[in-house]
Design an enzyme around this catalytic site. Structure first.
Site, PDB file in Angstrom:
ATOM      1  N   ASP A  46       0.850  -1.201   0.000  1.00 35.55           N
ATOM      2  CA  ASP A  46       0.000   0.000   0.000  1.00 35.55           C
ATOM      3  C   ASP A  46       0.884   1.248   0.000  1.00 35.55           C
ATOM      4  OD1 ASP A  46       0.841  -0.227   2.622  1.00 35.55           O
ATOM      5  OD2 ASP A  46      -1.157  -0.035   3.523  1.00 35.55           O
ATOM      6  N   SER A  47       2.223   1.040  -0.003  1.00 39.66           N
ATOM      7  CA  SER A  47       3.142   2.159  -0.248  1.00 39.66           C
ATOM      8  C   SER A  47       2.949   2.696  -1.670  1.00 39.66           C
ATOM      9  CB  SER A  47       4.601   1.716  -0.044  1.00 39.66           C
ATOM     10  OG  SER A  47       4.890   0.565  -0.810  1.00 39.66           O
ATOM     11  N   ASP A  85      -1.021  -6.078  -0.333  1.00 47.78           N
ATOM     12  CA  ASP A  85      -1.399  -5.502   0.963  1.00 47.78           C
ATOM     13  C   ASP A  85      -2.908  -5.313   1.064  1.00 47.78           C
ATOM     14  OD1 ASP A  85       0.669  -5.113   2.756  1.00 47.78           O
ATOM     15  OD2 ASP A  85       1.283  -3.189   1.885  1.00 47.78           O
ATOM     16  N   LYS A 114      -1.043  -9.436   2.795  1.00 49.76           N
ATOM     17  CA  LYS A 114      -0.343  -8.974   3.997  1.00 49.76           C
ATOM     18  C   LYS A 114      -1.257  -8.014   4.749  1.00 49.76           C
ATOM     19  CE  LYS A 114       3.256  -5.924   3.898  1.00 49.76           C
ATOM     20  NZ  LYS A 114       2.666  -4.787   4.648  1.00 49.76           N
ATOM     21  N   GLU A 116      -1.484  -5.547   8.608  1.00 59.39           N
ATOM     22  CA  GLU A 116      -0.710  -4.972   9.714  1.00 59.39           C
ATOM     23  C   GLU A 116      -1.378  -5.265  11.059  1.00 59.39           C
ATOM     24  OE1 GLU A 116      -0.057  -0.795   8.968  1.00 59.39           O
ATOM     25  OE2 GLU A 116       0.811  -1.165   6.987  1.00 59.39           O
ATOM     26  N   GLU A 180       9.042  -3.902  10.795  1.00 59.65           N
ATOM     27  CA  GLU A 180       9.397  -2.589  10.233  1.00 59.65           C
ATOM     28  C   GLU A 180       9.836  -1.611  11.314  1.00 59.65           C
ATOM     29  OE1 GLU A 180       6.625  -0.944   7.409  1.00 59.65           O
ATOM     30  OE2 GLU A 180       7.712   0.955   7.283  1.00 59.65           O
TER      31      GLU A 180
HETATM   32  O1  KIV Z   1       3.536  -1.098   1.665  1.00 56.00           O
HETATM   33  C1  KIV Z   1       4.712  -1.477   1.722  1.00 56.00           C
HETATM   34  O2  KIV Z   1       5.525  -1.196   0.850  1.00 56.00           O
HETATM   35  C2  KIV Z   1       5.102  -2.284   2.863  1.00 56.00           C
HETATM   36  C3  KIV Z   1       6.551  -2.600   3.008  1.00 56.00           C
HETATM   37  C4  KIV Z   1       7.315  -1.408   3.389  1.00 56.00           C
HETATM   38  C5  KIV Z   1       6.775  -3.730   3.941  1.00 56.00           C
HETATM   39  O3  KIV Z   1       4.292  -2.648   3.662  1.00 56.00           O
END
Ligand code: KIV
Length: 261
Positions: A46-47, A85, A114, A116, A180
């Site tokens: 989600d980055s 994500d 993934k 959090e 992280e």
């Molecule tokens: O969204 C992302 O890029 C991440 C990584 C930094 C682990 O969650």
């Protein structure tokens, strides 16, 4: 490694003592480049919010946007495990919401998701639905407002809470976990407590693998982060290529006969 990397294969890398190489990608081109370079796991993070979309955090990223970027990245990734994500607001309300959102990402081409935090019931339910889950603890960017900013987590006495969360994530069935922005020593301790691979970002060298944001690796950020190392002067190289193109358009040297029909 097998031709197509699976979640069980990533999990097995830890027992074999092989470091897991993970990197983000957000579209078919970056996905194909990361795949060609031999990354084991490609994360549609989600980055995408901070990088491609220009937001100041990941919070505005929607499930629809994650589905869109996952579908695009899938087109370029043929070997690496593709993980997507779950964005903010797509799994926190209920277990049903978490499973439904995960199913959408799998239908878009992800092989795992993934999320959090220690959402233990959600992780277990997603795993029960046949979807491998990667955990993520420490500085979890979707909780930036609760943390009061992007800062290192788990310092001093706060470390035991992060260890506890990581254990809960593993016990819920996750096949690996991102650590992280936590002290390297804490990451080493967590790695010792768990049997699944720990994937660090700003968590030192004792993790089972590392993950980086591809824009940081390519040097597209003008302000490099402490936990990232640019392996290419991407920003300067791209600006200078576009300047050269502009100059040639202006002085009439592009297009030449070679580029004409
Ligand atoms: O969204 C992302 O890029 C991440 C990584 C930094 C682990 O969650």
């Amino acid at each position: 490694m097998p031709d197509i990397i699976t979640a069980p294969a990533i999990r097995a890398m830890r027992a074999k003592g092989v470091k897991v190489v993970c990197i983000t990608a957000y579209d078919a081109v970056l996905g194909a480049l990361a795949d060609a370079a031999g990354a084991d796991l490609i994360l549609v993070g989600d980055s995408v919010g901070n990088t491609v979309l220009g937001y100041s955090s990941t919070l505005p990223v929607s499930l629809e946007q994650m589905v869109h970027h996952t579908r695009a990245t899938r087109q370029g990734v043929k070997h690496a495990l593709l993980v997507a994500d779950l964005p903010f607001g797509s799994y926190q309300s209920s277990v049903g919401q978490a499973v439904d959102a995960s199913v959408e990402l799998i239908k878009a081409g992800a092989q795992a998701v993934k999320l959090e935090g220690a959402y233990t019931e959600a992780i277990a339910a997603i795993v029960r639905a046949g979807i491998p889950v990667m955990g993520h603890v420490g500085m979890t960017p979707q909780s930036v407002n609760a943390f009061g900013g992007f800062r290192v987590q788990g310092k001093g006495d706060a470390g035991s809470a992060v260890i506890e969360e990581a254990k809960q994530v593993e016990a819920s069935g996750a096949f690996s976990i991102v650590l992280e922005l936590i002290p390297a020593q804490l990451a080493a301790q967590i790695t010792d407590h768990l049997s699944i691979p720990t994937i660090g970002i700003g968590a030192g060298s004792h993790c089972s693998g590392q993950v980086q944001v591809i824009y940081d690796v390519l040097g597209l950020n003008q302000k490099p982060l402490k936990h990232a190392k640019p392996y290419l002067s991407g920003h300067d190289s791209i600006v200078s290529a576009i300047k050269e193109y502009s100059a040639e358009v202006r002085d009439g040297t592009f297009p030449s006969d070679k580029h004409s029909f």
